[in-house]
Motif scaffolding. Sequence first.
Motif, PDB file in Angstrom:
ATOM      1  N   LEU A  91      26.574  61.705  32.438  1.00  0.00           N
ATOM      2  CA  LEU A  91      25.363  62.045  31.675  1.00  0.00           C
ATOM      3  C   LEU A  91      24.103  61.813  32.516  1.00  0.00           C
ATOM      4  O   LEU A  91      23.161  62.609  32.490  1.00  0.00           O
ATOM      5  N   PHE A 119      31.564  58.216  31.824  1.00  0.00           N
ATOM      6  CA  PHE A 119      30.831  58.902  30.753  1.00  0.00           C
ATOM      7  C   PHE A 119      29.325  58.840  31.023  1.00  0.00           C
ATOM      8  O   PHE A 119      28.644  59.863  31.103  1.00  0.00           O
ATOM      9  N   LEU A 120      28.828  57.610  31.220  1.00  0.00           N
ATOM     10  CA  LEU A 120      27.388  57.455  31.446  1.00  0.00           C
ATOM     11  C   LEU A 120      26.977  58.027  32.792  1.00  0.00           C
ATOM     12  O   LEU A 120      25.909  58.632  32.924  1.00  0.00           O
ATOM     13  N   PHE A 177      23.807  64.551  34.975  1.00  0.00           N
ATOM     14  CA  PHE A 177      23.334  65.730  34.254  1.00  0.00           C
ATOM     15  C   PHE A 177      21.808  65.673  34.088  1.00  0.00           C
ATOM     16  O   PHE A 177      21.099  66.644  34.356  1.00  0.00           O
ATOM     17  N   PRO A 219      29.080  66.861  32.257  1.00  0.00           N
ATOM     18  CA  PRO A 219      28.795  65.964  31.135  1.00  0.00           C
ATOM     19  C   PRO A 219      29.806  66.126  30.000  1.00  0.00           C
ATOM     20  O   PRO A 219      29.912  65.275  29.137  1.00  0.00           O
ATOM     21  N   THR A 223      27.198  62.985  23.852  1.00  0.00           N
ATOM     22  CA  THR A 223      27.278  64.166  24.711  1.00  0.00           C
ATOM     23  C   THR A 223      26.405  65.278  24.141  1.00  0.00           C
ATOM     24  O   THR A 223      25.624  65.905  24.870  1.00  0.00           O
ATOM     25  N   VAL A 242      22.562  64.539  24.581  1.00  0.00           N
ATOM     26  CA  VAL A 242      22.086  64.665  25.961  1.00  0.00           C
ATOM     27  C   VAL A 242      22.033  66.137  26.372  1.00  0.00           C
ATOM     28  O   VAL A 242      21.066  66.587  26.994  1.00  0.00           O
ATOM     29  N   ILE A 243      23.062  66.901  25.998  1.00  0.00           N
ATOM     30  CA  ILE A 243      23.089  68.301  26.425  1.00  0.00           C
ATOM     31  C   ILE A 243      22.021  69.116  25.689  1.00  0.00           C
ATOM     32  O   ILE A 243      21.310  69.918  26.297  1.00  0.00           O
ATOM     33  N   PHE A 268      31.399  52.856  21.815  1.00  0.00           N
ATOM     34  CA  PHE A 268      32.027  53.998  22.459  1.00  0.00           C
ATOM     35  C   PHE A 268      33.241  54.505  21.695  1.00  0.00           C
ATOM     36  O   PHE A 268      34.309  54.697  22.244  1.00  0.00           O
TER      37      PHE A 268
END
Lengths: 428, 521
Positions: A394, A390-391, A397, A268, B483, B486-487, B474
């Motif tokens: 994610l 990118f998506l 992930f 990710p 990022t 989400v992480i 974006f």
Amino acid sequence: MAPYRIFTIPRVFVGAILLRVVFLVYGGWQDANSAVKYTDIDYMVFTDASRYVAKGEPPYARDTYRYTPLLAWMLLPTAWDGPKPWSTLAFAFGKVLFAAADVVAGWLVLQLLRRVYRLSTAKALRYVAAVWLWNPMVANISTRGSAEGLLGVLVAALLWATLTRKAILAGAILGLAVHFKIYPFIYGASIIWWWDAQRDGAPPAGQPDLFTRAMEFVTHSRVRVTLSALATFVALNGIMYLQYGMPFLHHTFFHHLTRIDHRHNFSPYSTLLYLTSAGQTGYHFEALAFLPQLLLSVVALPLVLAKKNLATTMLAQTFAFVTFNKVCTSQYFLWYLILLPFYLPSSSLMGRPKLGILAAILWVVGQALWLWQGFNLEFLGLSSFVPGLFLASLFFFAVNIWILGIIIQDGGLNGDPIAMARKVHWED
Amino acid sequence: MKRRITFIQGPAAPFDPHQAILSSNSFAVRNLDAAAEDRITITTDQDKLPLELRKVFDQSQELHIRWATEQPFDALAPFASRVSPGLHVHYTPRISNQSSDALCDLLRTMFGAEEGNGVDCMIPKDSFTTPPPLSAQFAASTELQYYTRLPTLQHLVAFIRNIICHDHECDAMAGSLHTADSVDIDYDRASRTLTASVFWSTPPVGGWEEDIKKPASTVDKVEVGILGAEPNVTPDEIKMGGLLGVVGEDKKLKPTMFSFPSRHHPLAESAKYSISFSQPTGLHPEMSISIPHSALDRPPAPLDATCALHTYLTLPSSVFLDQYQVSTTDPLFLKEHNLVSLRAFSGETDLEAPDWAVELWGSTWLFELATPSTTENGDPASNWTSTIPLHLRYLKPSQSGYRSAHVPWPVVFWACVSDDQSKMGLNPFDRTNLGYDGLFGPRTLFYQLHPASEQLVEELSVPVLELEDGQGLFQSRNIEIGTSIVIVLGFLWILTKLIRVVWATGFEANEVRGPDHEKKE
């Protein structure tokens, strides 16, 4: 007449060996007849390095050789420059070694499933065959000459030595595995936490005060594992450092800490790393990437799960380590594959087939989405970094996180299959 | 200062004696249809040089600059040699391994420093590459090498006008560089000479109209000549005939005929090659070099020489070859690509680094190309194609999601090697330090194929991270925030799972009731 059974030990192992022989022979044929080679590019790196070693030069004379010199030493026979058909066979030595390591790893897993997990031989064979021995991906990777299979046998041996209470051996294997590929150090945390006095037969502790508990933490086995692991690791690195000096340290260890990893991969972090390494400044979230990764795989997962189910803990640790890593390629998936046969039989993924199928579908869809975007980029030259890759990374992930959650739940809330097996055995 | 102006007429070009008149103090040509070379030689310890130049020459042992236009041009004898379009610098510092930033400063002011189309070096030590050691056997090769794309000489014209020129005549001469096809600048410490040669393959519209005056100082000398190639007698020589004269000394042009050995020879006009990329190029473009079968005959070299077809690639850092892939001796790979072998390479060979992490300018690659065996001689009109697998480096993000990598056409030539190791005889038009010549023995003959295209630089579209600016979804900020969220969410999800486990069962092993348990109690 007894019903014909596929899952007997000879049949499964003959099948596994045959599968690898077929792959090896086919690979030899493809290499000899096609400009597109079956042999992995990494194998060319290893064998080039072996050739340097054979000439008395360091293996690091080969660009992109980023491994322990042990690997180049092991593959020395491939550097033999004899008459034609024999030298071709000698060149395949490494692949045969890797494939044999696969089979040995499968054997170790089978032994553990039968003797420690007390699965029936047929059931144990089904899991070992489906996940590892008959898995064409596993056979393909080792016969193409990727050294990842060696990690499989090391991890299987580590678990075997631990579950059969061979502390010195377990430590030595752990030290060797970490020297080989760094990441198995995470298993050190879970094995040490798991190996309390009760594992060695001591009566269960009451509720003593904190000081007593801290003192009790230091057990013979824990000390043995730790010292053995440290001694092996230090000795191996010492030997390699004396032999090859700084280039050894640089290529085997430091390179992995300083590499940029800007190229697209399943992680990710990959889009963010591309951005920041190209000089787009932000708040450098990626600088903290090691935090969630190590907190989970080295601290939280061992602490919460290791005493409940060691193999599942190691699976969860590997899963977390790979999922939260700054770089992730398909070879990393092999790292947790070897641990699946211990987890799956008692998992809710098998117990609730709908859940299992959904997990499998989502994982494959996550891969497929990413690979589709990767193909667009790599071969069609389309700019698919955002939103595509990118998506996709994610989403992949997120799927992995969801599966990891299930593994944690199973490992944490279910009884330890080893203890259950022992109970059933006693009741028998 | 010495100046030599040579007009070279093709066999079909008309010539009338009135078109070129040498008088006691000038030389005049009128609408002359010819290619031309103008060469100026300066002795650096006699003639005054601007400070910028002197600073560089003081530190240089040898400096050879080669520039070629991106448009195709006829390279006719005796100017048959070719280099890939762009600016090539071959340099040996006075003290080995010691180079200051003076050279890069000078190159940037002389040729411009625009990104992608100009000089981007800071110090030679970081940006220049070292040609392969093979070339050490050949005296005419330098310690360091540099290349950049350079479509025009506008900065050089401005530089000369600002720094060197004091009069209109000089300004006009500098302006003529705009139409030049190739420019060479050579400095050699041993002879303390600075030579600048400019070549035009075609005259301006209406032909050459030049009035060249006798030099003001008696130390200076201006030679003029109008020459044409004659059929040569021995295959390694070129024979020229025509008129020569020294302005201010000779009363009239003298007819002349002379021959000399030459390294470089043109092939027939039909001996053409073209470069293309299979589409889509992706991140691994494959370069094709196509040559008609009819152009693959052995060149007219001496019979005892061994001839082989070669190509020499000059690749900017955005494009690279995998040395391990192309240096293979696997016959299947070589056959598929119609290559014989990789003969030499130098420069940046990192397989992983993104373009922004690469300091060297790029790399050079010399391949020997396969030629069809006599049995597979196909239709003479069809093409014989060799292919070279290239790879693209990651480039910086852009708004469109794409950036360009510019690949100059490689040169393609036959190199004919004889056993004779003696030095080449004197050639008044000799040209060395082209990059590839240093990779062969001193008596190698080069037969150049002609590039067939209107544009000798290929533009490859490189997919990069598309960065929207301003309000776009974006943009780089949102990618980082996305990022992070989400992480962090993933991390928290796992933590809650772990906390629920601890809540339900603590840290110890889960209880399994059974005889095992009872025994311990």
